[in-house]
Motif scaffolding. Structure first.
Motif, PDB file in Angstrom:
ATOM      1  N   CYS A  25       4.285  44.495  49.680  1.00  0.00           N
ATOM      2  CA  CYS A  25       5.271  45.571  49.793  1.00  0.00           C
ATOM      3  C   CYS A  25       5.825  45.702  51.207  1.00  0.00           C
ATOM      4  O   CYS A  25       6.855  46.336  51.409  1.00  0.00           O
TER       5      CYS A  25
ATOM      6  N   ARG B 190      14.966  40.936  32.901  1.00  0.00           N
ATOM      7  CA  ARG B 190      14.286  40.681  34.178  1.00  0.00           C
ATOM      8  C   ARG B 190      12.838  41.164  34.119  1.00  0.00           C
ATOM      9  O   ARG B 190      11.923  40.480  34.571  1.00  0.00           O
ATOM     10  N   ASN B 191      12.635  42.333  33.547  1.00  0.00           N
ATOM     11  CA  ASN B 191      11.283  42.887  33.458  1.00  0.00           C
ATOM     12  C   ASN B 191      10.382  42.055  32.549  1.00  0.00           C
ATOM     13  O   ASN B 191       9.203  41.872  32.845  1.00  0.00           O
TER      14      ASN B 191
ATOM     15  N   VAL C 184       4.612  38.727  45.719  1.00  0.00           N
ATOM     16  CA  VAL C 184       5.754  39.459  45.170  1.00  0.00           C
ATOM     17  C   VAL C 184       6.434  38.530  44.150  1.00  0.00           C
ATOM     18  O   VAL C 184       6.535  37.322  44.363  1.00  0.00           O
TER      19      VAL C 184
ATOM     20  N   LYS D 279       9.338  39.011  34.560  1.00  0.00           N
ATOM     21  CA  LYS D 279       8.356  39.389  35.588  1.00  0.00           C
ATOM     22  C   LYS D 279       7.000  39.701  34.966  1.00  0.00           C
ATOM     23  O   LYS D 279       5.962  39.340  35.518  1.00  0.00           O
TER      24      LYS D 279
ATOM     25  N   ALA E  15      16.301  36.876  39.597  1.00  0.00           N
ATOM     26  CA  ALA E  15      17.657  37.120  40.081  1.00  0.00           C
ATOM     27  C   ALA E  15      18.465  38.000  39.129  1.00  0.00           C
ATOM     28  O   ALA E  15      18.541  37.739  37.933  1.00  0.00           O
ATOM     29  N   LYS E  16      19.081  39.034  39.706  1.00  0.00           N
ATOM     30  CA  LYS E  16      19.939  39.926  38.932  1.00  0.00           C
ATOM     31  C   LYS E  16      21.219  39.183  38.526  1.00  0.00           C
ATOM     32  O   LYS E  16      21.827  39.482  37.496  1.00  0.00           O
TER      33      LYS E  16
ATOM     34  N   SER F   2       9.687  33.215  42.725  1.00  0.00           N
ATOM     35  CA  SER F   2      10.977  33.582  42.142  1.00  0.00           C
ATOM     36  C   SER F   2      11.203  32.759  40.886  1.00  0.00           C
ATOM     37  O   SER F   2      10.900  31.564  40.864  1.00  0.00           O
TER      38      SER F   2
ATOM     39  N   ILE G 219       7.623  40.429  54.234  1.00  0.00           N
ATOM     40  CA  ILE G 219       8.561  39.777  53.315  1.00  0.00           C
ATOM     41  C   ILE G 219       9.650  39.055  54.101  1.00  0.00           C
ATOM     42  O   ILE G 219       9.995  37.902  53.806  1.00  0.00           O
TER      43      ILE G 219
ATOM     44  N   SER H  86       9.922  37.849  41.766  1.00  0.00           N
ATOM     45  CA  SER H  86      11.331  38.245  41.716  1.00  0.00           C
ATOM     46  C   SER H  86      12.092  37.431  40.672  1.00  0.00           C
ATOM     47  O   SER H  86      11.764  36.276  40.401  1.00  0.00           O
TER      48      SER H  86
ATOM     49  N   SER I 252       5.580  34.457  47.555  1.00  0.00           N
ATOM     50  CA  SER I 252       6.672  34.966  46.734  1.00  0.00           C
ATOM     51  C   SER I 252       6.950  33.940  45.645  1.00  0.00           C
ATOM     52  O   SER I 252       7.101  32.753  45.939  1.00  0.00           O
TER      53      SER I 252
ATOM     54  N   ARG J  96      -0.261  43.338  45.744  1.00  0.00           N
ATOM     55  CA  ARG J  96       1.204  43.253  45.734  1.00  0.00           C
ATOM     56  C   ARG J  96       1.732  43.287  47.162  1.00  0.00           C
ATOM     57  O   ARG J  96       1.222  44.024  48.002  1.00  0.00           O
TER      58      ARG J  96
END
Length: 127
Positions: free
Chosen positions: A11, A63-64, A49, A67, A53-54, A98, A16, A51, A96, A9
């Protein structure tokens, strides 16, 4: 082989930031991949990573879920599609992924698209 450990992962805040400022990116709907070759001492060929978007998915459970499906599709396909290519060329990268899709699709769709993304990424890295 089919694991996804903490060391895989991404971090590190500096990595990033560097990834989003200096890295390359491409679109493979419903994913957007940003990647950058690195010379750091990594235990694994790729640090990644995920991601979502909120702004698009207000509820954390949604979202979870997205992912979780992305991680699972990546975990099962990373070795054959990406690690073998990177290990043979001796390259390491940070990545990354997304999610930019508008709806939450079934897992089979995620897996099919993740395969396509990993194949495209391997092709770009080898160039």
């Amino acid at each position: 082989m089919y694991t996804f450990k903490k060391e895989e992962r991404l971090c590190n805040k500096k990595l990033i930031d560097g990834l989003f400022h200096n890295g390359s990116s491409f679109l493979c709907y419903p994913f957007k991949a940003s990647w950058m070759l690195t010379d750091g001492e990594q235990q694994f060929p790729v640090q990644i990573v995920f991601s979502v978007a909120k702004k698009r998915y207000k509820r954390a459970v949604d979202r979870n879920l997205v992912k979780r499906r992305m991680r699972e599709a990546y975990r099962l396909n990373k070795q054959a599609q990406l690690y073998n290519v990177l290990n043979s060329s001796g390259k390491k990268l940070v990545l990354s992924i997304s999610y930019i899709g508008k709806e939450i699709s079934p897992y089979e769709f995620f897996e099919k698209k993740m395969l396509k993304l990993l194949t495209q990424l391997a092709g770009e890295v080898v160039k």
